[in-house]
Design an enzyme around this catalytic site. Structure first.
Site, mmCIF file in Angstrom:
data_model
loop_
_atom_site.group_PDB
_atom_site.id
_atom_site.type_symbol
_atom_site.label_atom_id
_atom_site.label_comp_id
_atom_site.label_asym_id
_atom_site.label_seq_id
_atom_site.Cartn_x
_atom_site.Cartn_y
_atom_site.Cartn_z
ATOM 1 N N GLU A 1 -0.021 -0.735 5.971
ATOM 2 C CA GLU A 1 1.070 -0.108 6.710
ATOM 3 C C GLU A 1 0.942 1.417 6.735
ATOM 4 O O GLU A 1 1.283 2.057 7.725
ATOM 5 C CB GLU A 1 2.414 -0.509 6.101
ATOM 6 C CG GLU A 1 3.613 -0.282 7.011
ATOM 7 C CD GLU A 1 4.222 1.100 6.926
ATOM 8 O OE1 GLU A 1 5.067 1.435 7.773
ATOM 9 O OE2 GLU A 1 3.867 1.868 5.993
ATOM 10 N N ASP B 1 0.844 -1.199 0.000
ATOM 11 C CA ASP B 1 0.000 0.000 0.000
ATOM 12 C C ASP B 1 0.877 1.245 0.000
ATOM 13 O O ASP B 1 2.014 1.243 0.498
ATOM 14 C CB ASP B 1 -0.965 -0.005 1.190
ATOM 15 C CG ASP B 1 -0.268 0.039 2.539
ATOM 16 O OD1 ASP B 1 0.733 -0.687 2.720
ATOM 17 O OD2 ASP B 1 -0.728 0.782 3.426
#
Length: 387
Positions: A140, A75
């Site tokens: 994250e 991500d």
């Protein structure tokens, strides 16, 4: 076994618009490469109240110990103002020796190099004893609730036991080979409210201005250093991030004033001892004369350290053999998913150069891609040769 070049894989990953918490095709791309190579692949989705569902990725090659784990996230943060970018942030444009795109350095570059390194190692060492795995999240860059912390628990419940982990976050400040992260400082945020009595500025005897009281309390928090640092950590620092009365009028004494602060703390403190220290500092000044409340924001980011053991020394030597530089061991920077991994196995961080992470025109030097891949491959060779 078909192995892509790390540059091609990085370009393909950048083209996946995996803005947190969206998968964006990045995990599907990794599965399409690792599964045909013999990895057992799982993509569990985790949920929680008031947070978006997050898809995660776990892959393992081999059944036996020792188990070397590579970890990271696909991500990325939002690109921001698209007009400010030289190139489309998801085009993976190559220009002047750089590959541009959101996530190029944080941390799709590390992911691409790790994957290719593992495939090359397996091809060149088909009879190696042990297992190689990937633990990759899509959470994250967001609240980190449905990502690595739950993926690790899920893996443990399946009986997965890791011997060591390399997290591919960008750790180098200037050039590849500068720095290995062997720990991280903790993070604790607090909210301080001082209570007064609202009134007219022309009649201060009928009111109580909380602003001078807040100044005294903040001075108590800031006057004395929290510590002088420790063996592997710099000193802890408290930073006041906002002070506000919420009062738009110039002729009104405010009823309350609020301040917020954040502390990045080293291994001399725990959450409990740090909170206790701050309360004592405030009480030494308030002494019953200042009305205030102090609240701490829940945190999942404690300070931690991975001792510089043989594995760390192996990585230092491998990096020096590839780059010619002996990396320093550091605990600087913010938090990372290493704070979760350290509860399951020793973890160190090494990746690309972090200068452009989260910035407009984020990029990775093309000249660093093969050397970083070689470092990961040689580290796998050194790890399994020593076990």
């Amino acid at each position: 076994m078909s192995i892509p070049s790390p540059l091609d894989l990085l370009a393909s990953l950048i083209k996946c618009p995996s803005v947190t918490p969206n998968e964006g095709g990045a995990l599907s791309l990794l599965e399409s490469i690792l599964k045909p190579a013999g990895f057992e692949v799982h993509r569990p989705v985790f949920s929680d109240t008031n947070t978006p569902d997050v898809e995660n990725f776990y892959a393992r090659y081999g059944k036996n110990a020792p188990f070397l784990l590579f970890a990271g996230h696909t991500d990325v943060v939002p690109p921001g103002d698209l007009a400010a970018w030289k190139h489309d942030p998801f085009s993976a444009t190559i220009e002047n020796g750089e590959i541009y795109g959101r996530g190029a350095t944080d941390m799709k570059g590390g992911i691409a190099c790790m994957v290719v390194a593992a495939l090359r190692f397996i091809k060149n060492n088909p009879d190696f004893k042990g297992s190689i795995g990937f633990l990759i999240t899509g959470d994250e860059e967001d609240v980190a609730i449905n990502g690595t912390v739950k993926l690790l628990k899920w893996a443990q419940e399946r009986g997965e036991n890791f011997d060591y982990c390399i997290l591919g976050e960008p750790t180098n400040p200037d050039k590849l080979g500068d720095m290995i992260k062997i720990g991280r400082r903790g993070s604790l945020s607090g909210k301080l409210t001082v209570h007064g009595k609202q009134g007219h500025v022309g009649y201060p005897d009928l009111a109580h201005n909380p602003v001078p009281d807040m100044m005294k309390l903040l001075e108590a928090l800031l006057a004395k250093p929290l510590d002088q640092g420790s063996t592997h950590f710099s000193h802890s620092n408290l930073e006041v991030t906002t002070v506000d009365t919420g009062n738009p009028a110039t002729n009104v004494i405010p009823a309350n004033i609020k301040a917020a602060f954040n502390i990045r703390f080293n291994d001399l403190w725990t959450f409990d001892t740090l909170q206790q220290e701050l309360r004592q500092r405030l009480e030494s000044v308030a002494d019953g004369r200042i009305s205030y409340t102090l609240d701490f924001v829940p945190s999942n980011a404690p300070s931690f350290l991975t001792q510089p053991d043989d594995f760390v020394k192996q990585l230092q030597n491998v990096i020096q053999s590839v780059t010619g530089a002996m990396p320093i061991l550091s605990t600087t920077g913010g938090t990372s998913d290493a704070r979760f991994i350290k509860d399951y196995c020793p973890v160190i961080e090494f990746g690309g150069i972090g200068k452009t992470m989260h910035q407009v025109n984020e990029s990775m030097p093309i000249a660093d891609i093969e050397p970083l891949t070689n470092i990961y491959e040689k580290m796998a060779e050194a790890f399994f040769a020593s076990h």
